[in-house]
Design a protein around this motif. Structure first.
Motif, PDB file in Angstrom:
ATOM      1  N   ALA A  87       0.973  -1.258  -0.025  1.00  8.74           N
ATOM      2  CA  ALA A  87      -0.021   0.173  -0.152  1.00  8.74           C
ATOM      3  C   ALA A  87       0.792   1.083   0.071  1.00  8.74           C
ATOM      4  CB  ALA A  87      -0.984  -0.009   1.235  1.00  8.74           C
ATOM      5  N   GLY A  88       0.617   2.156  -0.964  1.00  9.77           N
ATOM      6  CA  GLY A  88       1.443   3.362  -1.032  1.00  9.77           C
ATOM      7  C   GLY A  88       2.494   3.491  -2.079  1.00  9.77           C
ATOM      8  N   LEU A  89       3.054   2.118  -2.384  1.00 14.26           N
ATOM      9  CA  LEU A  89       4.160   2.318  -3.309  1.00 14.26           C
ATOM     10  C   LEU A  89       3.415   2.750  -4.729  1.00 14.26           C
ATOM     11  CD1 LEU A  89       6.670   1.684  -4.326  1.00 14.26           C
ATOM     12  CD2 LEU A  89       6.025  -0.645  -4.626  1.00 14.26           C
ATOM     13  N   GLU A  90       2.439   2.461  -5.261  1.00  9.77           N
ATOM     14  CA  GLU A  90       1.993   3.022  -6.464  1.00  9.77           C
ATOM     15  C   GLU A  90       2.041   4.657  -6.563  1.00  9.77           C
ATOM     16  OE1 GLU A  90      -2.171   3.428  -8.914  1.00  9.77           O
ATOM     17  OE2 GLU A  90      -1.717   1.566  -7.885  1.00  9.77           O
ATOM     18  N   GLY A  91       1.340   5.210  -5.545  1.00 11.75           N
ATOM     19  CA  GLY A  91       1.418   6.537  -5.145  1.00 11.75           C
ATOM     20  C   GLY A  91       2.644   7.286  -5.035  1.00 11.75           C
ATOM     21  N   LEU A  92       3.324   6.783  -4.295  1.00  9.69           N
ATOM     22  CA  LEU A  92       4.885   7.280  -4.575  1.00  9.69           C
ATOM     23  C   LEU A  92       5.877   7.221  -5.801  1.00  9.69           C
ATOM     24  CD1 LEU A  92       6.543   5.304  -1.302  1.00  9.69           C
ATOM     25  CD2 LEU A  92       5.917   7.926  -1.512  1.00  9.69           C
ATOM     26  N   LEU A  93       5.407   6.365  -6.671  1.00 11.61           N
ATOM     27  CA  LEU A  93       6.069   6.355  -8.096  1.00 11.61           C
ATOM     28  C   LEU A  93       5.346   7.108  -8.789  1.00 11.61           C
ATOM     29  CD1 LEU A  93       6.810   2.598  -8.692  1.00 11.61           C
ATOM     30  CD2 LEU A  93       8.244   4.290  -7.722  1.00 11.61           C
ATOM     31  N   CYS A  94       4.147   7.509  -8.836  1.00 12.66           N
ATOM     32  CA  CYS A  94       3.264   8.470  -9.640  1.00 12.66           C
ATOM     33  C   CYS A  94       3.586   9.743  -9.309  1.00 12.66           C
ATOM     34  CB  CYS A  94       1.654   8.333  -9.221  1.00 12.66           C
ATOM     35  SG  CYS A  94       1.101   6.671  -9.994  1.00 12.66           S
ATOM     36  N   ASP A  95       3.870  10.220  -8.211  1.00  8.46           N
ATOM     37  CA  ASP A  95       4.606  11.221  -7.609  1.00  8.46           C
ATOM     38  C   ASP A  95       5.984  11.486  -8.458  1.00  8.46           C
ATOM     39  OD1 ASP A  95       2.294  11.808  -6.184  1.00  8.46           O
ATOM     40  OD2 ASP A  95       3.412  11.413  -4.283  1.00  8.46           O
ATOM     41  N   LEU A  96       6.695  10.632  -8.348  1.00  2.12           N
ATOM     42  CA  LEU A  96       8.081  10.420  -8.910  1.00  2.12           C
ATOM     43  C   LEU A  96       8.127  10.585 -10.579  1.00  2.12           C
ATOM     44  CD1 LEU A  96       9.956   8.400  -6.516  1.00  2.12           C
ATOM     45  CD2 LEU A  96      10.370  10.982  -6.815  1.00  2.12           C
ATOM     46  N   SER A  97       7.276   9.743 -11.185  1.00  3.57           N
ATOM     47  CA  SER A  97       7.170   9.690 -12.841  1.00  3.57           C
ATOM     48  C   SER A  97       8.431   9.295 -13.310  1.00  3.57           C
ATOM     49  CB  SER A  97       6.634  11.085 -13.332  1.00  3.57           C
ATOM     50  OG  SER A  97       5.213  11.513 -12.959  1.00  3.57           O
ATOM     51  N   PRO A  98       8.886   8.045 -12.852  1.00 10.60           N
ATOM     52  CA  PRO A  98       9.871   7.445 -13.410  1.00 10.60           C
ATOM     53  C   PRO A  98       9.947   7.258 -14.857  1.00 10.60           C
ATOM     54  CG  PRO A  98       8.951   5.811 -12.075  1.00 10.60           C
ATOM     55  CD  PRO A  98       8.364   7.088 -11.783  1.00 10.60           C
ATOM     56  N   GLY A  99      10.846   7.394 -15.628  1.00 14.48           N
ATOM     57  CA  GLY A  99      10.738   6.946 -17.170  1.00 14.48           C
ATOM     58  C   GLY A  99      11.132   5.543 -17.229  1.00 14.48           C
ATOM     59  N   ILE A 100      12.192   4.845 -16.170  1.00 17.39           N
ATOM     60  CA  ILE A 100      12.603   3.835 -16.338  1.00 17.39           C
ATOM     61  C   ILE A 100      12.688   3.079 -15.120  1.00 17.39           C
ATOM     62  CG2 ILE A 100      15.006   2.204 -16.837  1.00 17.39           C
ATOM     63  CD1 ILE A 100      15.953   4.795 -18.561  1.00 17.39           C
ATOM     64  N   VAL A 101      12.128   1.909 -15.118  1.00 19.56           N
ATOM     65  CA  VAL A 101      12.122   1.252 -13.745  1.00 19.56           C
ATOM     66  C   VAL A 101      12.769  -0.152 -13.858  1.00 19.56           C
ATOM     67  CG1 VAL A 101       9.755   2.416 -12.846  1.00 19.56           C
ATOM     68  CG2 VAL A 101       9.836   0.115 -14.260  1.00 19.56           C
ATOM     69  N   LEU A 102      13.508  -0.651 -12.771  1.00 18.38           N
ATOM     70  CA  LEU A 102      14.295  -1.743 -12.819  1.00 18.38           C
ATOM     71  C   LEU A 102      13.580  -2.612 -11.568  1.00 18.38           C
ATOM     72  CD1 LEU A 102      17.857   0.022 -12.805  1.00 18.38           C
ATOM     73  CD2 LEU A 102      16.152  -0.721 -14.744  1.00 18.38           C
ATOM     74  N   LEU A 103      12.986  -3.719 -11.957  1.00 14.99           N
ATOM     75  CA  LEU A 103      12.069  -4.347 -11.087  1.00 14.99           C
ATOM     76  C   LEU A 103      12.274  -5.908 -11.041  1.00 14.99           C
ATOM     77  CD1 LEU A 103       8.568  -2.809 -11.648  1.00 14.99           C
ATOM     78  CD2 LEU A 103      10.408  -2.142  -9.954  1.00 14.99           C
ATOM     79  N   PRO A 104      12.453  -6.397  -9.759  1.00 20.24           N
ATOM     80  CA  PRO A 104      12.784  -8.019  -9.697  1.00 20.24           C
ATOM     81  C   PRO A 104      11.312  -8.992 -10.211  1.00 20.24           C
ATOM     82  CG  PRO A 104      12.334  -7.166  -7.598  1.00 20.24           C
ATOM     83  CD  PRO A 104      12.335  -5.841  -8.411  1.00 20.24           C
ATOM     84  N   VAL A 105      11.519  -9.910 -10.784  1.00 19.08           N
ATOM     85  CA  VAL A 105      10.527 -10.698 -11.414  1.00 19.08           C
ATOM     86  C   VAL A 105      10.717 -11.899 -10.919  1.00 19.08           C
ATOM     87  CG1 VAL A 105      10.119  -8.973 -13.117  1.00 19.08           C
ATOM     88  CG2 VAL A 105      11.740 -10.920 -13.669  1.00 19.08           C
ATOM     89  N   ASN A 106      11.405 -12.579  -9.864  1.00 20.65           N
ATOM     90  CA  ASN A 106      11.239 -13.989  -9.646  1.00 20.65           C
ATOM     91  C   ASN A 106      10.278 -14.302  -8.897  1.00 20.65           C
ATOM     92  OD1 ASN A 106      12.847 -12.043  -7.654  1.00 20.65           O
ATOM     93  ND2 ASN A 106      12.866 -13.799  -6.359  1.00 20.65           N
ATOM     94  N   GLY A 107       9.289 -13.505  -8.452  1.00 24.74           N
ATOM     95  CA  GLY A 107       8.121 -13.936  -7.716  1.00 24.74           C
ATOM     96  C   GLY A 107       8.279 -14.433  -6.202  1.00 24.74           C
ATOM     97  N   ARG A 108       7.129 -15.324  -5.839  1.00 25.98           N
ATOM     98  CA  ARG A 108       7.235 -15.722  -4.265  1.00 25.98           C
ATOM     99  C   ARG A 108       6.398 -16.908  -4.264  1.00 25.98           C
ATOM    100  NH1 ARG A 108       4.658 -11.223  -5.302  1.00 25.98           N
ATOM    101  NH2 ARG A 108       2.563 -10.950  -4.256  1.00 25.98           N
ATOM    102  N   ASP A 109       6.327 -17.543  -3.282  1.00 25.36           N
ATOM    103  CA  ASP A 109       5.463 -18.841  -2.925  1.00 25.36           C
ATOM    104  C   ASP A 109       5.601 -19.392  -1.626  1.00 25.36           C
ATOM    105  OD1 ASP A 109       7.724 -20.600  -3.220  1.00 25.36           O
ATOM    106  OD2 ASP A 109       7.481 -20.410  -5.651  1.00 25.36           O
ATOM    107  N   ALA A 110       4.731 -20.104  -1.410  1.00 21.06           N
ATOM    108  CA  ALA A 110       4.838 -20.739   0.044  1.00 21.06           C
ATOM    109  C   ALA A 110       5.867 -21.696   0.363  1.00 21.06           C
ATOM    110  CB  ALA A 110       3.515 -21.491   0.435  1.00 21.06           C
ATOM    111  N   ALA A 111       6.376 -22.204  -0.701  1.00 21.83           N
ATOM    112  CA  ALA A 111       7.571 -23.123  -0.221  1.00 21.83           C
ATOM    113  C   ALA A 111       8.755 -22.500  -0.214  1.00 21.83           C
ATOM    114  CB  ALA A 111       7.850 -24.103  -1.757  1.00 21.83           C
ATOM    115  N   ARG A 112       9.147 -21.319  -1.179  1.00 24.32           N
ATOM    116  CA  ARG A 112      10.311 -20.528  -0.772  1.00 24.32           C
ATOM    117  C   ARG A 112      10.189 -19.837   0.466  1.00 24.32           C
ATOM    118  NH1 ARG A 112      10.897 -17.548  -6.382  1.00 24.32           N
ATOM    119  NH2 ARG A 112       8.723 -17.794  -6.815  1.00 24.32           N
ATOM    120  N   ARG A 113       8.983 -19.229   0.966  1.00 23.02           N
ATOM    121  CA  ARG A 113       8.799 -18.583   2.119  1.00 23.02           C
ATOM    122  C   ARG A 113       9.143 -19.391   3.455  1.00 23.02           C
ATOM    123  NH1 ARG A 113       3.897 -17.445   1.413  1.00 23.02           N
ATOM    124  NH2 ARG A 113       4.314 -15.557  -0.149  1.00 23.02           N
ATOM    125  N   GLU A 114       8.565 -20.840   3.217  1.00 23.68           N
ATOM    126  CA  GLU A 114       8.864 -21.696   4.324  1.00 23.68           C
ATOM    127  C   GLU A 114      10.519 -22.199   4.319  1.00 23.68           C
ATOM    128  OE1 GLU A 114       6.415 -24.953   3.571  1.00 23.68           O
ATOM    129  OE2 GLU A 114       4.611 -24.074   3.858  1.00 23.68           O
TER     130      GLU A 114
END
Length: 289
Positions: free
Chosen positions: A182-209
């Motif tokens: 919550a709140g991340l989208e608003g923070l980014l909309c205020d900044l208006s980044p042209g380029i975003v570098l984001l992780p995409v490896n995801g998550r699941d219960a097995a890794r969390r455990e």
């Protein structure tokens, strides 16, 4: 303006704007005036630590450069204290070679940063909500991150951070390890980044455990980039550890059907750089604010 690929790494052409993926969440970024290093993991320290265990952390790809061969950047950014982001075998030797080099690290992680980077290293301690100018002409906005959870220390300082780097008319955002919160989208909309570098490896219960906190799924990363109005998404945090990755083909499939943001899957040691005129390698990208 467009973003094109070239096989040479950005550190081979100092002063020419571009970014090179180092694997995992690591990037070398040349703004044309400053050379930045973010979350480099260029060693096998985790493979040694976890040798013989189920998640042995053996590399699926070699580092595109060794810590010893890495040139001196102007600034190092570290998002959090997990070893594949704050690696003693990468950052320690770099700090020893360059004792005046500034390392931006979470204030909540100062003690471990002193241990891994060096007791006398030049640390710039930051927390979410701060805005600083670490180098002339370079603006840094510090954002919170949630590596599944938004964790803080006893003083309320964030353990996981993201950075929005402003230079010339461009804003580039590196989320660190992060999931939607919550709140991340608003923070980014205020900044208006042209380029975003984001992780995409995801998550699941097995890794969390197993004690392996996750990140954005590929679809979540694209959705966040779209909501933030970014023109370019460079996905990362895949292809290094077999137990914690995303299939490159999945990135390519989504890139083929997504107009905005343009999704560029990086390749280790290859530079994405701005060009003035389109050609066969180019894609319409990299606007300013």
């Amino acid at each position: 303006m467009i973003l094109a690929r070239r096989q040479a790494a950005a550190w081979d052409s100092p002063g020419r704007a571009g970014l090179t993926w180092l694997g995992q969440a690591g990037f070398w970024i040349d703004t044309g005036h400053h050379r930045l290093l973010i979350d480099p993991y260029l060693s096998d320290s985790l493979a040694r630590k976890y040798a013989g265990r189920r998640h042995d952390h053996r590399r699926m790809m070699p580092p595109p450069i060794t810590p010893e061969a890495l040139p001196r950047p102007d600034l190092v950014l570290v998002t959090h204290a997990h070893t594949d982001h704050m690696d003693p075998d990468t950052l320690g030797p770099l700090a020893a070679r360059c004792p005046d080099l500034p390392f931006v690290v979470p204030a909540a992680c100062e003690a471990i940063a002193r241990e891994r980077i060096g007791a006398g290293a030049r640390l710039v301690l930051v927390d979410a909500g701060e805005r600083i100018e670490p180098l002339p002409g370079l603006r840094l906005t510090v954002l919170p991150a949630a590596h599944e959870t938004r964790d803080t220390d006893a003083q309320g300082r964030h353990l996981f951070l993201g950075y929005a780097v402003g230079f010339a008319d461009t804003i580039l955002y590196h989320s660190g390890d992060c999931v939607p919160f919550a709140g991340l989208e608003g923070l980014l909309c205020d900044l208006s980044p042209g380029i975003v570098l984001l992780p995409v490896n995801g998550r699941d219960a097995a890794r969390r455990e197993a004690g392996i906190p996750g990140n954005f799924t590929l679809e979540e990363a694209v959705a966040l980039a779209q909501k933030a109005g970014a023109a370019v998404l460079v996905p990362h945090h895949f292809g290094l550890f077999a137990f914690n990755t995303c299939e490159p083909a999945a990135i390519d499939r989504l890139a083929a059907v997504t107009d905005r943001p343009a999704i560029l899957r990086p390749r280790p040691g290859e530079t994405l750089h701005p060009r003035q005129e389109p050609d066969a390698a180019g894609m319409p990208l990299l606007p300013g604010r």
